[in-house]
Design a protein around this motif. Structure first.
Motif, PDB file in Angstrom:
ATOM      1  N   LEU A   1     -29.501 -22.279  18.546  1.00 49.01           N
ATOM      2  CA  LEU A   1     -29.083 -22.604  19.915  1.00 49.01           C
ATOM      3  C   LEU A   1     -29.869 -21.774  20.932  1.00 49.01           C
ATOM      4  CD1 LEU A   1     -25.203 -22.991  19.525  1.00 49.01           C
ATOM      5  CD2 LEU A   1     -26.920 -24.801  19.684  1.00 49.01           C
TER       6      LEU A   1
ATOM      7  N   LEU B   1     -24.096 -31.350  22.397  1.00 53.76           N
ATOM      8  CA  LEU B   1     -23.675 -29.971  22.683  1.00 53.76           C
ATOM      9  C   LEU B   1     -22.460 -29.935  23.606  1.00 53.76           C
ATOM     10  CD1 LEU B   1     -27.173 -28.300  23.131  1.00 53.76           C
ATOM     11  CD2 LEU B   1     -25.498 -27.752  21.356  1.00 53.76           C
TER      12      LEU B   1
ATOM     13  N   HIS C   1     -19.622 -28.445  21.528  1.00 52.47           N
ATOM     14  CA  HIS C   1     -19.953 -27.009  21.574  1.00 52.47           C
ATOM     15  C   HIS C   1     -19.896 -26.471  23.008  1.00 52.47           C
ATOM     16  CE1 HIS C   1     -21.173 -27.346  17.366  1.00 52.47           C
ATOM     17  NE2 HIS C   1     -21.793 -28.448  17.719  1.00 52.47           N
TER      18      HIS C   1
END
Length: 1088
Positions: free
Chosen positions: A863, A895, A899
């Protein structure tokens, strides 16, 4: 810092560097200063200085260019200043009519831009920029030079009104263009036609340059009027032959007068070639007029006048010797059939004579193949469409196509054969090298050839037999003249293309048994030629014949092999007599033998190899064919012997360029599909299949460890990466993919990692390896869903993470790259890394929470690598390079979906960068990009909204779990303009743009409104107050309806309600703003 005022001398030096300089650095510096001048407050005074005191035409051109850029800026100049500029330029060109034409053109363009952009602007209750036509009429009363300038102004204005500026709202452009069409365009066309009549009434002096210039400008003006995008469909010029001109109904009177068409035919006959082709261009548009403009009798009369004009042109063909005239006339003929039915054409009085003239003209054109080859397409379009219409003709009148179509086909075939010796002996450009044009023309010819198919086939059989016999004689003669053999092979290549075309033409027609039998006759000859050509290997081979044979085989496959075939087809009757080929199984054997022969003996001929492999790939796609193919000996041989000893193209010696290795991927994809048919769970068979690759990998490992012959190792690795990507692509089951993973991990993956470290500067090496990793990460058909006891998913991700981190860190060490190097050396690799990461994040085969739980930093590292690579790319590059934008934005969507804790942990500058990239992507033309941006924004807004809702509850538990949300909320409170701007963009898109992904846009918009209700109210008020009083109540009601029944939450049911409301809102707003009395919608442009 303000730019210092340049002196006249300095500005003139700048002009010389810009327009005449050969030094690239000086020219770039001049461009830079030019941009600074435009942005400086002194721009207008410096332009005035150049226009009034400049000693060269280039000085005046620079001034015009600066003014053009100045008036086109997104934030417009004050209305009074624009009026002054327009009036100044009008007076300037009126006082100096002898300026260089390119200077006048540039200045006139400035007037047109000012007029277009200010079309709806009002000063003292007057639409101040619409009096341009009155200004032009003053020019028409002056000298001939003034007359020409006046026409140029109208012509440029018409063109500018039609020009779509994609940096501005499309709705605004359409509103201006529609208003101009309704208020001015008809008058301009009528004025131009009357001026042309006056010009034609006088005796034309062809030496008079002024008269010629005036005629040219008038014809350009008419052409611009007829080329106008009347209904806003932005017709693509590449679809030229499909064009219909949507003439407004109130123009009928102009088109119904026979004098209008006569005027342009008379102009064609009277003017010199450069001008007469413009007259023909106008006639092309007249011939394309929409059918519904006329009643049936009117249309017949109009068509009669067009055909009468065609007859006159063909009876006096002198003008067609000019390539420009010839090309436009061919376009004109094609448009006749685009807009008129064959049943209407045959009813025209002179049809029999005209169709004979057109046929003779076409035959003559085909015979002179070297003259204007790009125009033949239009003639073939005419005949293709005429023949295709034959079954639908209901009239008793004869269409005569059964007489002329075979003649056209015969002329095309004969002309191509006759061109071969000329091309070879004189070293001319071979038409066969332009395969795109050849295939397009052959596709048209196959329709024409099906008219009286028996005649065409008989003729082709005779030619084929004659040429094949001559070829055999030459091969067996003692002298063996190479030139004559090459000529004969060129003729055979064309004949094979023709046979392939005619066989492929069966798909588009309901064929009879007789036609199938004829196809069998033709096909027999090609299969015999294949045997003859292959018998000469490896001593000699002809690339053009081989490519033609592969084209034929592919056409035969599509028509007569596989499920679509009727097994009783007569095509095999003749083939079984002559060749013993009784059905498609025998044909498949012939196909595979040919493929193996090509791959064995034509390893150095990249076009033949790549076309052969494409053919093999096409054969390997259907399961029913695969079952038949694996029983063939040639296929078994390939599966057991795929080494460079048997197939030289698999070699990696220096004789091959690295780009030639690309075809290996296709080869291994097809080969693995064949392997998969009977593979099942047989690991031994898989190991045997992979043996050649195992040997290569072991060699590479040894070379890398010994650090000698690095170049050879690199070439072998590139080949291996391409091979493995082909294999991985074809392995779509969990069992087979697991076999490949076990074969690769860990030994061979570490070799690939090493290669990335060593050769990161060489995209020829890194690109295939990164693409292999990206393919490995694809969970296609759930093939990566390993057993619950298997750690393979995590192991695979760790390897991908290492590779992406290694590549990312190394590539950033290259520093700043030049514009031409930035994509191949850096951005292409980054886009593949992003694509691989996206596949991993969305593949659903790795539990990413495990990494943090067990202190494994591979997920965090990758990342961070994503962020580092991202920050090294400019926003403009993100959108400019399509492959990069199509990998970055879907990755960002993943993402933001799963995330968000990572997104919220980013530094403010990174978060600003990402949000700005979303903001810019919302208006992207590519719907993949804009939809991903909408989805990413929706996830961010939803996350923020949920956090705000939890904050309101103030329970201890909520506070503990929302630290990430707190960070994001704090950031948004510090930077409120970020989300406000995105709301503005989405509202603009909904109200003013052609919104192609309405559902995607609606999802984040609701969250934005709920988070920023105050700002939404301000936007609403801005739009409503910008409109007249009569419209305000309607618009206010539209906004109320938008939020009707919508609650203060983001539940699916509530979102769906908002989406439905928004669809109605968009339609109602468009209706309200389109109707009379609505103000210019550009008043809302400030939102974006």
């Amino acid at each position: 810092m303000a730019l210092r005022v340049q002196s006249l001398a300095e500005l003139e030096v700048l002009c010389n560097h810009l327009y005449e300089g050969t030094d690239l650095a000086q020219r770039m510096q001049a461009e830079k200063v030019l941009l600074e001048i435009i942005d400086s407050p002194e721009c207008l005074s410096q332009c005035q200085l150049l226009l009034e005191q400049g000693t060269t035409s280039y000085a005046q051109l620079l001034a015009a260019t600066c003014l053009s850029k100045l008036v086109s800026r997104a934030s417009p100049l004050p209305i009074e200043q624009r009026i002054d500029i327009r009036n100044y330029i009008l007076n300037y060109v009126a006082s100096q009519p002898k300026l260089a034409p390119f200077v006048i053109q540039a200045l006139v363009q400035v007037i047109a831009k000012i007029t277009k952009l200010g079309w709806f602007e009002v000063l003292k209750d007057q639409l101040i920029f619409r009096d341009i036509i009155a200004d032009v009429k003053k020019f028409l009363q002056g000298t001939v030079d003034h007359y020409i300038i006046g026409v140029m102004i109208l012509s440029e204005l018409t063109q500018e009104m039609n020009l779509v500026d994609y940096s501005r709202p499309s709705a605004k452009h359409r509103k201006i263009a529609t208003s101009f069409r309704d208020t001015s365009l008809k008058d301009i066309l009528m004025l131009a036609c009357s001026l042309l009549k006056e010009l034609l009434a006088k005796p034309l002096t062809l030496q008079d340059q002024q008269q010629q210039s005036l005629a040219m400008q008038l014809l350009k003006l008419v052409l611009n009027c007829l080329n106008f995008d009347f209904i806003g469909n932005s017709a693509d010029e590449s679809a030229d032959d499909l064009c219909t001109v949507q003439i407004p109904t109130n123009w009928r009177t102009i088109f119904l007068e026979p004098e209008t068409l006569d005027l342009f035919f008379d102009l064609y006959h009277s003017l010199p070639p450069m001008l007469s082709q413009l007259a023909l261009s106008c006639l092309v548009q007249f011939a394309s007029t929409r059918r519904s403009l006329f009643s049936n009798p009117e249309r017949a009369k109009y068509l009669g006048n067009l055909i009468k004009g065609v007859k006159q042109v063909l009876e006096n063909p002198q003008g067609l010797s000019d390539p420009g005239n010839y090309h436009e006339f061919c376009r004109f003929l094609a448009r006749l059939k685009t807009n008129y039915q064959l049943g209407e054409l045959v009813m025209v009085k002179d049809y029999p004579e005209v169709i004979q003239l057109i046929a003779n003209f076409t035959i003559t054109s085909l015979q002179h193949w070297e003259f204007a080859p790009n125009s033949v397409h239009y003639l073939l379009t005419l005949w293709q469409r005429m023949v295709a219409s034959v079954p639908f003709v209901k009239t008793a009148e004869p269409h005569l196509l059964d007489t002329y179509a075979p003649e056209i086909t015969k002329a095309y075939i004969t002309s191509r054969l006759e061109c071969v010796p000329v091309v070879i002996r004189d070293g001319l450009e071979d038409p066969l090298d332009d395969t795109a044009t050849v295939f397009q023309q052959l596709e048209q010819l196959c329709t024409v050839s099906r008219c009286e198919y028996e005649k065409t086939c008989t003729f082709l059989v005779q030619l084929f037999d004659q040429n094949a016999q001559n070829y055999q004689k030459l091969l067996h003669s003692s002298s063996r003249n190479p030139l004559e053999i090459t000529v004969q092979e060129g003729c055979l290549a064309w004949l094979v293309y023709f046979v392939g075309t005619f066989v492929g033409g069966r798909l588009t027609y309901t064929s009879t048994d007789e036609h199938d039998a004829m196809d069998g006759e033709l096909s027999c000859r090609v299969f015999q030629l294949i045997s003859l050509m292959d018998a000469q290997l490896p001593q000699s081979s002809n690339e053009k014949v081989e490519l033609a044979i592969l084209w034929f085989l592919d056409q035969f496959r599509k028509t007569y092999v596989g499920d679509q075939l009727q097994h009783t087809s007569k095509v095999y009757a003749r083939m079984s007599e002559v060749l013993g080929i009784t059905d498609d199984n025998h044909v498949l054997e012939t196909f595979m033998t040919k493929i193996v022969t090509n791959l064995k003996y034509r390893g150095r001929c990249e076009p033949v190899i790549s076309r052969t492999l494409q053919f093999l790939n096409d054969l390997s796609v259907g399961y029913s064919l695969l079952k038949k193919l694996v029983k063939i000996e040639a296929v078994k041989f390939m599966l057991q012997n795929h080494t460079n000893k048997h197939f030289p193209f698999l070699g990696v010696s220096d004789n091959y360029s690295l780009s030639d290795l690309r075809c290996r991927t296709v080869f291994y994809t097809a080969l693995t599909r064949l392997l998969m048919v009977d593979l099942g769970e047989d690991e031994d068979e898989f190991e045997n299949f992979m043996l050649p690759l195992t040997v290569s990998f072991e060699s590479v490992t040894q070379i890398l460890n010994s650090s000698f012959e690095q170049e050879e190792a690199k070439r072998m690795l590139i080949g291996l990466a391409r091979d493995l990507r082909g294999i991985a692509f074809a392995l779509n089951t969990k069992t087979s993919y697991t076999m490949l993973f076990d074969w690769m991990y860990p030994a061979y993956i570490s070799v690939l990692q090493r290669a990335i470290e060593l050769w990161y500067r060489e995209p020829a090496c890194t690109t295939p390896i990164l693409k292999l990793m990206a393919e490995f990460m694809q969970n296609r058909s759930q093939r990566l869903n390993f057993d619950v006891s298997s750690p393979n998913g995590i192991l695979l991700f760790r390897e991908a993470s290492k590779m992406i981190c290694t590549y990312g860190n190394q590539i950033l060490s290259l520093g700043t790259l030049s514009k031409d190097q930035v994509y191949p050396l850096k951005l292409k690799g980054i886009s593949i890394c992003y694509s691989a990461l996206k596949s991993a994040l969305c593949g659903n085969y790795v539990s990413f929470g495990v990494f943090k739980l067990y202190g494994d930093n591979h997920f965090d590292n990758v990342l961070q690598a994503f962020v580092k690579m991202l920050l090294s790319v400019s926003h403009s590059d993100l959108l400019q390079y399509r492959k990069l934008s199509q990998s970055y934005y879907p990755l960002l969507e993943c993402l933001t979906q799963d995330h968000m804790s990572f997104i919220t942990s980013l530094e403010p500058r990174v978060l600003i960068y990402i949000l700005t990239s979303i903001s810019e992507g919302l208006t992207a033309v590519d719907t993949i990009v804009s939809s991903s941006c909408c989805a990413s924004l929706d996830y961010i807004v939803t996350y923020l909204f949920k956090h705000v809702a939890k904050e309101g509850k103030k329970t201890l538990r909520c506070r503990e779990i929302s630290q990430d949300g707190q960070r994001l909320l704090y950031f948004m409170q510090r930077n409120p303009e970020v989300l406000q701007q995105m709301m503005s963009i989405l509202m603009n898109t909904i109200i003013f743009e052609d919104c192609r992904n309405q559902w995607s846009v609606s999802r984040p918009l609701l969250g934005l409104i709920l988070l920023n209700e105050k700002y939404f109210s301000e936007l609403r008020a801005t739009l409503i107050t910008s409109q007249p009083d009569s419209k305000r109540e309607v618009l206010d009601q539209c906004f109320r309806n938008l939020m009707e029944g919508v609650e203060q939450n983001l539940l699916v049911k509530n979102r769906d309600r908002f989406t439905q409301n928004m669809s109605v809102f968009r339609r109602d707003m468009a209706e309200a703003l389109r109707s009379e009395g609505a103000s210019d919608p550009s008043n809302l442009d400030m939102m974006s």
